[in-house]
Write an enzyme that holds these catalytic residues in place. Structure first.
Site, PDB file in Angstrom:
ATOM      1  N   GLU A 241      24.140  66.870  39.801  1.00  0.00           N
ATOM      2  CA  GLU A 241      24.754  67.918  40.598  1.00  0.00           C
ATOM      3  C   GLU A 241      25.630  67.289  41.685  1.00  0.00           C
ATOM      4  OE1 GLU A 241      22.390  70.203  43.621  1.00  0.00           O
ATOM      5  OE2 GLU A 241      22.964  71.913  42.391  1.00  0.00           O
TER       6      GLU A 241
ATOM      7  N   TYR B 191      31.869  72.959  43.610  1.00  0.00           N
ATOM      8  CA  TYR B 191      30.535  72.637  43.076  1.00  0.00           C
ATOM      9  C   TYR B 191      30.662  72.319  41.598  1.00  0.00           C
ATOM     10  CZ  TYR B 191      25.794  73.314  41.339  1.00  0.00           C
ATOM     11  OH  TYR B 191      24.587  73.129  40.727  1.00  0.00           O
TER      12      TYR B 191
END
Ligand code: ADP
Ligand code: MG
Length: 397
Positions: free
Chosen positions: A205, A117
């Site tokens: 993101e 991530y």
């Protein structure tokens, strides 16, 4: 302003962020043609909606079916696209009503070794652009933050110096990257920071960021949203806005330069100043009802803006009464009052209207309202206004 995954990837690619090849498609035939151009042996057909959780999401008319992201053989891309296009996808982030898929992204299949991530956002606590990274890719970061906060790595960036290579390397080591991957990651996150600042993003993101079997690092998903207050600096980005993804009332407000957020209550609010608008919503709650919207008409409220604001508020069928709460500073109360009278007549307003005016030329403003012949309920202060509008709603019910 949010954009689609495929648009985000296209922008990031321009700054040197590694993404896979892919093509957007609006019809099953386009998806088929796109799949043929990709290397194989598999391609991925991805629903494009402004919400995450698509992989685990389900289509409304197909509860036992597959998700909004499907890995298929190139010859099955057409069928997968047909199952998505025009259908409503419900994910954790869309709410139960879901979102209609109007386009799909057909992307090269990826040999995934690890899912990580990576995001960049503005951390309000430190007032710093911050890089967040985690080994827990593919999961929602809110969940990781809740259950395993120690698994989230953060680097706050000094705006004067930018992202230092050593800080990027530290993240790479924290993610367990080694050898050549460290340098690749540093390049990746530096390019991402470059894109973030150059385009005035609010958040970017990448979830998941993957390490491939060949040791490459690529963005497999991309969520990009821009700072609305900086959009005037990027006229070309406005073209990326997808009107079908927005509440029609909010879209109308954007076009008229009004700060409007649709809510699910029954009292329409027209206020000048964001702080006063928040206080107005709070006090409506306090007296037992709930606001249908947040609306800040701004400091330059004039008759035209007041009319636009009324039009948007009354287009919401949930609105049972309207509360106008204006503090006349630069905008004078008499001008506002004239705007209210004109708008009520123009739109032949059919719900109770409570008006609280305060500030410059307030007496004159009140006189204009009183002599208008309209059934406007005047209020003397915020509490009085809130009580009156809540009472009006209760009476109407
Ligand atoms: P969402 O977050 O909305 O579910 P993602 O783009 O993250 O959508 O995709 C969900 C999952 O699908 C990813 O975690 C990944 O495992 C898989 N996936 C997505 N794109 C590809 C791709 N190009 N190749 C292989 N797998 C993919
Ligand atoms: Mg994702």
């Amino acid at each position: 302003m949010n954009i689609h995954e495929y648009q985000g990837k296209e922008l990031l690619k321009r700054y040197g962020v590694a993404v896979l090849d892919g093509y957007v498609a609006k019809t099953p035939e386009e998806a088929e043609a796109a799949a043929k151009k990709l290397p194989g042996p598999v391609v991925v057909v991805k629903s494009q909606i402004h919400a995450g959780g698509r992989g685990a999401g389900r289509f409304k008319d197909d509860p036992n079916g597959k998700g909004g992201v499907r890995v298929v053989k190139p010859e099955a891309a057409k069928e997968a696209a047909a199952a998505m296009l025009g259908h409503t996808l419900v994910t954790k982030q869309t709410g139960p009503e879901g979102k209609v898929v109007n386009q799909v992204y057909v992307e090269a299949g990826c040999d995934i070794k690890r899912e990580l991530y990576l995001s960049i956002l503005l951390d309000r606590e430190t007032s710093r652009i911050t890089v967040m990274a985690s080994t827990e890719g593919g999961m929602e970061i809110e969940e990781v933050a809740e259950n395993h906060p120690e698994k989230i790595l953060k680097v706050a960036i000094d705006p004067a110096s930018g992202l230092y290579p050593w800080a990027a390397r530290k993240l790479a080591f924290g993610l367990g990257l080694e050898g050549k991957q460290v340098g690749t990651f540093v390049k990746f996150v530096t390019a991402m920071y470059e894109a973030y600042t150059a385009l005035d993003m609010a958040i970017v993101e990448i979830n998941p960021l993957v390490v491939t079997g060949a040791g490459e690092i690529v963005a497999l998903d991309a969520k990009v949203s821009f700072d609305d207050n900086a959009l005037f600096r990027h006229k070309d980005l406005e073209a990326l806005r997808d009107d079908t993804e927005m509440d029609p009332k909010e879209l109308d407000a954007v076009k008229n330069d009004l700060n409007y957020v649709a809510l699910d209550g029954e009292i329409g609010c027209m206020v000048n100043g964001a702080g006063l608008a928040m206080a107005t919503m709070d006090i409506i709650k306090l007296y037992g009802s709930s606001p249908a919207n947040f609306l800040d008409v701004g400091g330059t409220a004039n008759a035209a803006r007041v009319t636009e604001a009324f039009r948007i508020i009354t287009s919401d069928s949930n609105v049972k009464a309207i509360l106008v709460n204006i503090f006349g500073g630069i905008a004078k109360c008499d001008m506002i009052a004239e705007g209210i009278v004109a708008a009520s007549k123009n739109l032949s307003l059919s719900v109770p209207l409570v008006v609280r005016l305060e500030g410059t030329n307030v007496e004159l403003g009140k006189k204009i309202l009183a002599e208008s012949g309209l059934a406007i309920i005047p209020a003397d202060n915020l509490a009085d206004a809130a009580q009156k509008v809540v009472a009006a709603v209760k009476k109407a019910a």
